[in-house]
Design an enzyme around this catalytic site. Structure first.
Site, mmCIF file in Angstrom:
data_model
loop_
_atom_site.group_PDB
_atom_site.id
_atom_site.type_symbol
_atom_site.label_atom_id
_atom_site.label_comp_id
_atom_site.label_asym_id
_atom_site.label_seq_id
_atom_site.Cartn_x
_atom_site.Cartn_y
_atom_site.Cartn_z
ATOM 1 C CB CYS A 88 -9.984 -0.836 -4.747
ATOM 2 S SG CYS A 88 -9.118 -0.147 -3.373
ATOM 3 N NE ARG A 124 -6.024 7.271 0.616
ATOM 4 C CZ ARG A 124 -5.218 6.228 0.767
ATOM 5 N NH1 ARG A 124 -4.437 6.170 1.827
ATOM 6 N NH2 ARG A 124 -5.225 5.261 -0.116
ATOM 7 C CD GLN A 157 -2.525 3.826 -3.280
ATOM 8 O OE1 GLN A 157 -3.446 3.541 -4.048
ATOM 9 N NE2 GLN A 157 -2.558 3.538 -2.000
ATOM 10 C CG ASP A 185 -3.265 0.507 -6.011
ATOM 11 O OD1 ASP A 185 -3.010 -0.527 -5.368
ATOM 12 O OD2 ASP A 185 -4.305 1.177 -5.840
ATOM 13 C CG HIS A 201 -6.865 -3.423 -7.001
ATOM 14 N ND1 HIS A 201 -6.591 -2.149 -7.452
ATOM 15 C CD2 HIS A 201 -7.023 -3.326 -5.664
ATOM 16 C CE1 HIS A 201 -6.598 -1.326 -6.421
ATOM 17 N NE2 HIS A 201 -6.853 -2.007 -5.321
ATOM 18 C CE LYS A 258 -2.535 -4.493 7.960
ATOM 19 N NZ LYS A 258 -2.226 -3.104 8.029
ATOM 20 C CG HIS A 274 -6.732 -4.138 -2.005
ATOM 21 N ND1 HIS A 274 -7.527 -3.120 -2.445
ATOM 22 C CD2 HIS A 274 -7.563 -5.011 -1.412
ATOM 23 C CE1 HIS A 274 -8.785 -3.365 -2.134
ATOM 24 N NE2 HIS A 274 -8.832 -4.507 -1.504
HETATM 25 ZN ZN LIG Z 1 -7.038 -1.307 -3.397
#
Ligand SMILES: [Zn+2]
Ligand SMILES: [Zn+2]
Length: 633
Positions: free
Chosen positions: A323, A352, A370, A372, A374, A457, A503
């Site tokens: 992010c 992580r 990910q 991912d 945004h 979410k 996200h």
């Molecule tokens: Zn994020």
């Protein structure tokens, strides 16, 4: 507890009873029910084996048949200590007793000769536990911390009926065959190497093909939905994560920051201690503290974290989240409402820290990529953007034949004040999440208290072909980061406004998703994902030339094909193609060579007879380009 949890938890007491009969020296820790059964953690010098499980299970049967009542006894803290000591169980149980807050009731449950510190609840008689089975033994750290001793965890399961137990055991057996760690090795999809590190996936050529195909597929859908692809580095300055709040609040789940050589030399010269170094890494400047506190409107950063600038220690972090990087791309340019929504997508790799006991093949790892993205949008765009996010998931899951799924809409807990952002916006965002699930006719549940502190979410729970539920990724609405990074756009009213962020990583990570897919397909990937799509199997070396001609044509058509030129018998070659789970094996003999035909063995449909090669190729190309699922006869 639900009746099933009660049954399973009672089974864990029965297990402990049997355990102490066979191993009177065993030191017990805890034995809760789980989603699929129960376990008991035990400290025992003897290393339990599969044979021991058989003996333990037989003893459990006896305990169950003794029809012992479960009796509750409430005691004072002093009495509890006495009971634990008199039974020689002080090693872990005294600590568990200390966990019970002052003023709360302390209770023991007794069945037969066994007595356990426990809040309950249980079945009335041990004979109610009829359908159970011990399954496995694993290492488990006391209280889940590597700093503590590793205990032996005995796993079992219990059901209300023998039929349900049999069905579950069948499913476990199926799962064992489909285990992605086993198939990953057999099909050479990925490896984990001790020298590289636990929890770090090395994608081998075969696995990389699957990943690449998935990425291409997802990217195509993202393009259709107006996403922009971005790339960002794997590290970022510590300061960035102090602004975002990812550091130091989540530092337990992150890799330790990297301090570069110049700073390191400086603090060594200053004789800085390790403890001091940690404080200096966590600290922020007075300026950053006042800026963030002003933006968030509260004392988000407390004065004790502030250090003078020359004491601050800079470093880098392996990125735990994508992010902040995407936010910096967004904020690198001024935006008007006409530019919104901005949708930035990246197959972004993050790191992580997971404890080694938690690591599991591809599904629990320390570095992962990910899917991912945004999205930066206006309040009014939130609802349609959420629908877009969900429709993408729907398309991907449908294509992969995962028809059984549900979404969980996580709402705020009305009794809590931990949530950031304007309540009116929250109402709107929650309605938008609910509306998106409704609009796409996805089965969903609403759960209060499941929202993140910064926004509601949506989580995806997918059932695979053998009925196991996997939680994949999430879509989250965020009011917090746009504030912390002071994001803005110019509205139609010519005023500055704060965008809302979404996200979304609907499949979580490619590692995890691939792990799930390997198990879902049991290694039998649809042709478009299969690392090897076609294997040519010439009956003898007389048709090798014919085979090579076809191989060239297949390759020219973009098909992943190989030829088996081993000198062994046809049966052995076909068996090999089956073991490698190649969707199509094409048998080539003199007859086929003459007619430019192929004799087709389909993984999904078996022997399909002979077809002209051109016809087969056309059929296969359609199967691949439409991303068709294996079509059983
Ligand atoms: Zn994020
Ligand atoms: Zn209990």
């Amino acid at each position: 507890m639900t009746p099933l949890e009660e049954l399973r938890h009672s089974a864990s007491h029965i297990l402990a009873t049997a355990l102490l009969r066979l191993y009177p020296d065993a030191k017990l820790d805890i034995g809760p029910p789980t989603d699929t059964g129960f376990y008991y953690d035990v400290d025992l010098d003897h290393k339990l084996t599969a044979d021991d499980l058989v003996r333990l299970e037989a003893e459990m049967k006896k305990v169950a048949e003794e029809n012992q009542p479960f009796l509750r006894k409430e005691v004072s803290r002093e009495e509890a200590t006495e009971i634990i000591k008199s039974r020689g169980q002080e090693r872990y149980k005294l600590g568990r007793l200390a966990d019970i807050p002052e003023g709360e009731k302390i209770s023991f449950y007794q069945n037969g000769e066994f007595m356990d510190l426990c809040a309950g609840t249980h079945v009335r008689y041990s004979s109610k536990v009829k359908a159970f089975k011990l399954l496995s033994i694993a290492g488990a750290y006391h209280r889940g911390s590597e700093k503590n001793k590793q205990l032996q965890r005995i796993y079992g399961t219990a059901f209300a009926t023998k039929e349900e137990l049999a069905k579950y055991l069948e499913q476990v057996e199926q799962a064992r065959h489909r285990d992605h760690r086993k198939l990953g090795k057999d099909l050479r999809l990925f490896v984990i190497d001790e020298d590289v590190g636990q929890g770090l996936i090395l994608w081998t050529p075969n696995g990389s093909i699957i990943r690449q195909e998935l990425q291409t597929f997802i990217s195509e859908e993202l393009r259709k939905q107006g996403y922009s692809q971005v790339f960002t580095p794997h590290i970022g300055k510590l300061e960035l994560y102090k602004i975002s709040g990812h550091f130091p609040y989540y530092k337990e789940s992150q890799f330790t920051p990297v301090v570069e050589n110049v700073s390191l030399a400086k603090i060594l010269q200053e004789g800085c201690s390790c403890a001091e170094m940690v404080v200096r890494l966590d600290a922020v400047s007075a300026q950053m503290a006042s800026q963030i506190n002003k933006l968030t409107g509260t004392e988000t950063i407390t004065p004790d974290r502030i250090l003078p600038d020359d004491k601050l220690l800079d470093g880098f972090m392996l990125k735990p989240m994508n992010c902040p990087h995407h936010i910096k791309i967004f904020s690198s340019q001024p935006h008007s409402y006409r530019d919104l929504p901005v949708r930035l997508a990246e197959f972004g790799t993050v790191y992580r820290w997971e404890q080694s006991g938690e690591l599991n093949g591809m599904t629990r790892v320390r570095g992962f990529t990910q899917d991912d993205a945004h999205l930066f949008c206006t309040e009014d765009q939130l609802a349609p953007e959420l629908i877009g996010c969900l429709s993408l998931v729907k398309i991907v899951l449908t294509t992969l034949g995962m028809h059984d799924y549900r979404v969980r809409v996580g709402l705020r807990d009305p009794d809590s004040n931990k949530y950031t952002g304007d309540p009116a916006n929250w109402d709107k965002a929650e309605a938008a999440c609910r509306g998106a699930a409704q609009a796409l006719e996805m089965p969903f549940t609403e759960e209060a208290g499941e929202a993140a502190f910064y926004g509601p979410k949506i989580d995806f729970m997918v059932k695979d072909v053998i009925g196991r539920e996997w939680q994949l990724g999430t879509v989250q609405v965020d009011y917090n980061l746009p504030i912390r990074f002071d994001l803005s756009y110019i509205g139609a009213d010519n005023q500055s406004h704060r965008p809302v962020m979404i996200h979304r990583a609907p499949f979580g990570s490619l590692e995890r998703f691939c792990g799930v897919l390997i198990e879902h397909f049991g290694g039998d990937f649809p042709a478009w994902l299969a690392p090897e799509q076609v294997r040519l199997v010439p009956i003898s070396d007389k048709v090798f030339d014919y085979g090579h001609g076809l191989l060239a044509e297949l390759k020219a058509a973009g098909v992943r094909a190989t030829i088996d030129e081993h000198s062994d018998k046809l049966g052995a070659k076909i068996r090999r193609a089956e073991l490698d789970k190649v969707p199509y094996a094409l048998v080539l003999g003199a007859k086929e060579a003459e007619a430019k035909a192929v004799s087709i063995r389909s993984r999904a449909r078996g022997d399909e007879g002979t077809l002209p090669f051109a016809e087969f190729l056309e059929r296969l190309r359609t199967e691949i380009s439409t991303r068709a699922l294996p079509n059983k006869r």
